[in-house]
Write a protein that holds these residues in place. Structure first.
Motif, mmCIF file in Angstrom:
data_model
loop_
_atom_site.group_PDB
_atom_site.id
_atom_site.type_symbol
_atom_site.label_atom_id
_atom_site.label_comp_id
_atom_site.label_asym_id
_atom_site.label_seq_id
_atom_site.Cartn_x
_atom_site.Cartn_y
_atom_site.Cartn_z
ATOM 1 N N GLU A 1 71.083 -103.256 33.866
ATOM 2 C CA GLU A 1 71.458 -104.523 33.503
ATOM 3 C C GLU A 1 72.850 -105.073 34.480
ATOM 4 O OE1 GLU A 1 72.703 -104.711 29.291
ATOM 5 O OE2 GLU A 1 70.440 -105.036 28.592
ATOM 6 N N ASN A 2 73.529 -104.297 34.661
ATOM 7 C CA ASN A 2 74.649 -104.483 35.787
ATOM 8 C C ASN A 2 74.047 -104.696 37.154
ATOM 9 O OD1 ASN A 2 76.868 -104.230 33.905
ATOM 10 N ND2 ASN A 2 77.350 -102.133 34.768
ATOM 11 N N ALA A 3 73.068 -104.165 37.276
ATOM 12 C CA ALA A 3 72.231 -104.562 38.803
ATOM 13 C C ALA A 3 71.749 -105.967 38.525
ATOM 14 C CB ALA A 3 71.450 -103.432 38.989
ATOM 15 N N VAL A 4 70.969 -106.216 37.421
ATOM 16 C CA VAL A 4 70.622 -107.366 37.443
ATOM 17 C C VAL A 4 71.459 -108.506 37.599
ATOM 18 C CG1 VAL A 4 69.439 -109.086 35.716
ATOM 19 C CG2 VAL A 4 68.469 -106.759 36.056
ATOM 20 N N ASP A 5 72.615 -108.345 36.704
ATOM 21 C CA ASP A 5 73.715 -109.244 36.964
ATOM 22 C C ASP A 5 74.447 -109.745 38.303
ATOM 23 O OD1 ASP A 5 73.563 -110.070 34.169
ATOM 24 O OD2 ASP A 5 75.168 -108.718 33.588
ATOM 25 N N ALA A 6 74.286 -108.535 39.032
ATOM 26 C CA ALA A 6 74.808 -108.578 40.515
ATOM 27 C C ALA A 6 73.776 -109.279 41.531
ATOM 28 C CB ALA A 6 74.712 -107.267 41.057
ATOM 29 N N GLY A 7 72.628 -109.625 40.700
ATOM 30 C CA GLY A 7 71.678 -110.828 41.421
ATOM 31 C C GLY A 7 70.699 -109.774 42.589
ATOM 32 N N ALA A 8 70.316 -108.484 42.118
ATOM 33 C CA ALA A 8 69.607 -107.851 43.022
ATOM 34 C C ALA A 8 68.317 -108.336 42.767
ATOM 35 C CB ALA A 8 69.568 -106.285 42.282
ATOM 36 N N ASN A 9 67.306 -108.013 44.018
ATOM 37 C CA ASN A 9 66.074 -108.392 44.063
ATOM 38 C C ASN A 9 65.197 -107.173 43.904
ATOM 39 O OD1 ASN A 9 66.416 -111.347 44.467
ATOM 40 N ND2 ASN A 9 66.999 -110.812 46.724
ATOM 41 N N ASN A 10 65.837 -106.021 44.085
ATOM 42 C CA ASN A 10 65.013 -104.900 44.043
ATOM 43 C C ASN A 10 66.211 -103.708 43.411
ATOM 44 O OD1 ASN A 10 62.373 -105.209 45.906
ATOM 45 N ND2 ASN A 10 64.038 -105.727 46.961
ATOM 46 N N ILE A 11 65.487 -103.070 42.454
ATOM 47 C CA ILE A 11 66.285 -102.149 41.627
ATOM 48 C C ILE A 11 65.428 -100.721 41.695
ATOM 49 C CG2 ILE A 11 67.442 -101.430 39.576
ATOM 50 C CD1 ILE A 11 67.799 -104.422 38.946
ATOM 51 N N GLU A 12 66.176 -99.607 41.903
ATOM 52 C CA GLU A 12 65.232 -98.310 41.744
ATOM 53 C C GLU A 12 66.195 -97.394 40.878
ATOM 54 O OE1 GLU A 12 65.205 -96.351 45.495
ATOM 55 O OE2 GLU A 12 64.564 -98.081 46.701
ATOM 56 N N LEU A 13 65.475 -96.612 40.032
ATOM 57 C CA LEU A 13 65.812 -95.948 39.020
ATOM 58 C C LEU A 13 65.322 -94.460 39.343
ATOM 59 C CD1 LEU A 13 67.221 -94.863 35.935
ATOM 60 C CD2 LEU A 13 65.234 -95.745 35.040
ATOM 61 N N HIS A 14 66.160 -93.339 39.395
ATOM 62 C CA HIS A 14 65.601 -92.044 39.612
ATOM 63 C C HIS A 14 66.293 -91.114 38.542
ATOM 64 C CE1 HIS A 14 63.767 -93.422 43.621
ATOM 65 N NE2 HIS A 14 65.019 -93.978 43.616
ATOM 66 N N ILE A 15 65.653 -90.478 37.876
ATOM 67 C CA ILE A 15 66.217 -89.557 36.812
ATOM 68 C C ILE A 15 65.759 -88.092 37.081
ATOM 69 C CG2 ILE A 15 66.464 -91.280 35.329
ATOM 70 C CD1 ILE A 15 63.992 -90.130 33.681
ATOM 71 N N LYS A 16 66.429 -87.084 36.703
ATOM 72 C CA LYS A 16 66.071 -85.858 36.736
ATOM 73 C C LYS A 16 66.295 -85.144 35.064
ATOM 74 C CE LYS A 16 66.850 -84.569 41.507
ATOM 75 N NZ LYS A 16 67.637 -83.954 42.311
ATOM 76 N N ASP A 17 65.139 -84.309 34.682
ATOM 77 C CA ASP A 17 65.344 -83.817 33.374
ATOM 78 C C ASP A 17 65.693 -84.872 32.243
ATOM 79 O OD1 ASP A 17 64.823 -81.331 34.587
ATOM 80 O OD2 ASP A 17 66.950 -81.024 34.969
ATOM 81 N N ALA A 18 64.965 -85.762 32.184
ATOM 82 C CA ALA A 18 64.840 -86.971 31.117
ATOM 83 C C ALA A 18 66.421 -87.560 31.171
ATOM 84 C CB ALA A 18 64.741 -86.517 29.771
ATOM 85 N N GLY A 19 67.135 -87.507 32.298
ATOM 86 C CA GLY A 19 68.553 -88.032 32.405
ATOM 87 C C GLY A 19 69.633 -87.040 32.229
ATOM 88 N N LYS A 20 69.384 -86.181 31.720
ATOM 89 C CA LYS A 20 70.376 -84.947 31.230
ATOM 90 C C LYS A 20 71.241 -84.434 32.499
ATOM 91 C CE LYS A 20 67.732 -83.519 27.104
ATOM 92 N NZ LYS A 20 67.009 -82.685 26.440
ATOM 93 N N THR A 21 70.473 -84.374 33.726
ATOM 94 C CA THR A 21 71.108 -83.706 34.932
ATOM 95 C C THR A 21 71.292 -84.656 35.642
ATOM 96 O OG1 THR A 21 69.551 -81.816 34.750
ATOM 97 C CG2 THR A 21 70.391 -82.281 36.815
ATOM 98 N N SER A 22 70.750 -85.930 35.745
ATOM 99 C CA SER A 22 70.912 -86.998 36.982
ATOM 100 C C SER A 22 70.322 -88.170 36.555
ATOM 101 C CB SER A 22 70.685 -86.558 38.179
ATOM 102 O OG SER A 22 70.833 -87.536 39.240
ATOM 103 N N ILE A 23 71.158 -89.291 36.884
ATOM 104 C CA ILE A 23 70.512 -90.689 36.644
ATOM 105 C C ILE A 23 71.048 -91.463 37.733
ATOM 106 C CG2 ILE A 23 70.306 -92.577 35.195
ATOM 107 C CD1 ILE A 23 70.984 -90.929 32.857
ATOM 108 N N GLN A 24 70.244 -91.938 38.626
ATOM 109 C CA GLN A 24 70.637 -92.671 39.790
ATOM 110 C C GLN A 24 70.279 -94.101 39.582
ATOM 111 O OE1 GLN A 24 69.234 -91.506 43.860
ATOM 112 N NE2 GLN A 24 71.582 -91.527 44.393
ATOM 113 N N ILE A 25 70.873 -95.138 39.858
ATOM 114 C CA ILE A 25 70.504 -96.524 39.980
ATOM 115 C C ILE A 25 70.842 -97.142 41.420
ATOM 116 C CG2 ILE A 25 70.609 -98.785 39.056
ATOM 117 C CD1 ILE A 25 69.591 -96.719 37.017
ATOM 118 N N ILE A 26 69.946 -97.404 42.185
ATOM 119 C CA ILE A 26 70.286 -98.369 43.489
ATOM 120 C C ILE A 26 69.875 -99.776 43.405
ATOM 121 C CG2 ILE A 26 69.650 -98.175 45.952
ATOM 122 C CD1 ILE A 26 69.221 -95.166 45.677
ATOM 123 N N ASP A 27 70.665 -100.667 44.027
ATOM 124 C CA ASP A 27 70.340 -101.889 43.971
ATOM 125 C C ASP A 27 70.495 -102.774 45.191
ATOM 126 O OD1 ASP A 27 72.838 -103.698 43.789
ATOM 127 O OD2 ASP A 27 73.219 -102.237 42.054
#
Length: 626
Positions: free
Chosen positions: A34-60
């Protein structure tokens, strides 16, 4: 008395706030996207590991932040979305409370790398447990990259209460779908453990729905649209014949924000007006647009509950809009008030001249006179009491009314005929001549009715058995017993069987690989196409699709533990394997079916809970003829 009330340290206050905002990895995903959307992003990437318990990465590729803003974003109640209390009633952004990043940083290791639009040098910040470990310049493309690792590292109790990876991944997928449906114009990429789940290009709403839920959804969608002074309604509903027994794709959005509301859900169901079978749920994607000052979104920390100023009117509008759409597209009957009220005439009638209707009266008609033919027919039937009076002018020779009176011999014949008829009706045959068992002799004491019912004579009356459900119960018990000991036998297919899945369904299938292989399935993947090389031995090829539909429904839309999942999967398999298996049974087959059925402890009900048999007493059978 010493003072006992004091301010909490910032790190403890942040952990308390995190308990309200961050409930599981899906909460982190929601806030950061939601923060990435508010920042006016045109492309957003979500990468998670182990259902997000190990790592969550958001790139916009949004606007990014300056060095000062990057630092301030981790402070509590620091936000760029509002500046006065009045702004709360004119919100157009997702986040506004300024608690997301501060709460996440209090319970995880966070790294932010951001570059402001138009700048070459950005800022990288590393923070853990609300404590900033480093802040240094960085260089990257415009936008922001946030990595969240080791979620709940300093709150072990909360981490222990997280569900399995499959369940947590489902919650992340649901949050991702909600935001992706809200902003179809934004491109999204979602990967789990380096496997791409979704790769969505910016497109229209209909294509976004199809991309998320499968190509077969395109034919199921019915567009809805209505505009009033109170609310604008648009979106899609799913045709009633595609309703399901589980709550699947049901989405409400208001001002581009997802929310839940059972009141409005009832309005949608009421709009279907009994077109949906009992205990089935229709799917829908409904978008509401209301004035910001008539909406309160600051009700719940997750902002999934909102309050409307005029909820009753919106309820009525949603209901009528759904009903109108179903009628407009000939899915449900509707009244067309714009149609001209005229008769439907044939082409010949339309071209013929209009004639004024005429009334003709036969002035010579006498109801007290009858034709000779009527007299002869009446006397022949023994003066039945119904006379055919006709016009004397049209008769061959009129007789007087008194001539219709029968003579003495005719009266005697009349009573003789009547007594014989009454004797035939009232006097039954000798009971020895009536053999009630005669129809049952063809197959001992069992009769097969309409191929799918078995009528059995028992001491107390008769028993009716549903053959398909009996077969389903027998096969279910057999498969459950066999599954506990060893894998179910499989049959190799001469030609591979292809079944298309969407990315979400493919992920769930892979999560249950070991269970599905024990059921007798073997497969390979071609992108998102499941290519089956073997299926359970008792399953016929023509019912593979039905079986797979049931399995996908269970693993995708229901949160089940391992034991419940096995029950549901074997239930889907047994239902498909016994589908339309009804055939004419021999006496030996009937006896075998009944013997096997009564060996089951649950012989009265099928695995899906439907009644298999019912006993009808002799008194009830007699009442049918009373």
């Amino acid at each position: 008395m010493s003072e006992v009330i004091r301010l909490l340290p910032d790190n403890i206050a942040n952990q308390i706030a995190a308990g309200e905002v961050i409930q599981r990895p899906a909460s982190v995903v929601k806030e950061l996207i939601e923060n990435a959307v508010d920042a006016g992003a045109n492309n957003i990437e979500l990468h998670i590991k182990d259902a997000g318990k190990t790592s969550i990465q958001i790139i916009d590729d949004g606007k990014g932040m300056s060095e000062m803003d990057a630092r301030m974003s981790f402070e509590r109640h620091a936000t760029s979305k509002i500046s006065t209390a009045a702004d709360l009633f004119t919100l157009t952004t997702k986040g506004f409370r300024g608690e997301a990043l501060a709460s996440i940083a209090a319970i995880a290791h966070v790294e932010m790398d951001t570059v402001e639009e138009g700048q070459q040098i950005g800022t990288k910040i590393q923070i853990a447990g609300s404590k900033i470990n480093s802040q240094e310049p960085s260089s990257r493309a415009k936008g922001t990259c946030i990595s969240v690792k080791n979620l709940f590292f300093n709150v072990p109790a909360r981490r222990n209460f997280l569900k399995s990876d499959n369940v947590e991944t489902k919650h992340i997928l649901e949050e991702f779908n909600r935001i992706a449906l809200t902003h179809p114009e934004i491109g999204f990429v979602f990967s789990h453990n380096s496997n791409v789940v979704h790769n969505l290009d910016g497109a229209g709403l209909r294509k976004r729905i199809v991309d998320l839920f499968g190509r077969n959804f395109n034919d199921k969608l019915v567009p809805i649209e209505e505009e009033t002074d109170i609310v604008k309604v648009k979106g899609f509903i799913v045709k009633p014949e595609f309703s399901r027994k589980t709550r699947g794709e049901q989405y409400f959005f208001v001002n581009n924000r997802f929310f839940k509301d059972s009141y409005f859900n009832h309005a949608v169901v009421a709009g279907y007006d009994n077109l949906v079978p009992p205990k089935h749920f229709p799917s829908y994607f409904i978008y509401l647009d209301v004035p910001s000052n008539t909406l309160d979104v600051n009700v719940h920390p997750t902002k999934t509950e909102v309050k409307f100023e005029d909820g009753r009117s919106i309820y009525s509008i949603i209901r009528s809009t759904v009903k109108l759409a179903l009628g407009k597209y000939n899915i449900a009957p509707s009244l067309d008030f714009e149609m001209e009220s005229q008769f439907d005439l044939s082409l010949e009638q339309q071209n013929s001249p209009i004639r004024q209707p005429e009334i003709k009266v036969d002035e010579t008609f006498n109801p007290f006179k009858s034709s000779s033919s009527a007299t002869s027919s009446s006397t022949a039937s023994g003066f039945s009491g119904s006379q055919n009076f006709s016009n004397p002018a049209n008769s061959g020779g009129a007789k007087s009314f008194n001539s219709l009176k029968p003579n003495k011999e005719e009266w005697e014949d009349y009573y003789k005929i009547t007594e014989e008829a009454e004797e035939e009706i009232s006097t039954p045959k000798d009971e020895a001549e009536i053999n009630y068992e005669e129809p049952l002799k063809s197959s001992s004491n069992k009769i097969q009715l309409h191929r799918n019912l078995l009528l059995i004579q028992v001491k107390s009356g008769a028993m009716l058995v549903h053959i398909n459900r009996a077969n389903e119960r027998i096969l279910y018990d057999e498969l459950m017993e066999r599954f506990m000991l060893s894998p179910i036998a499989a049959q190799q297919l001469m030609f591979p069987y292809e079944y298309n899945l969407i990315s979400t369904q493919k992920l769930e299938w892979d999560n249950n690989t070991s269970t599905l292989k024990r059921l007798g399935f073997e497969w390979d993947w071609q992108n998102n196409t499941l290519v089956l090389s073997s299926i359970p031995s008792m399953l016929e090829v023509e019912y593979v699709t039905q079986c797979l539909d049931g399995i996908i429904e269970k693993i995708t839309h229901e949160e089940l533990d391992k034991g419940e999942l096995v029950h549901e999967l074997i239930l889907s398999l047994s239902a498909a394997a016994t589908n339309n298996r009804s055939k004419l049974l021999s006496e030996e087959e009937m006896n075998y079916l009944i013997d096997r059925l009564f060996q089951s402890e649950q012989h009265q009900y099928s695995p899906s809970g439907k009644k298999i048999l019912n006993t009808i007493s002799i008194d009830e059978l007699n009442n049918f003829l009373s």
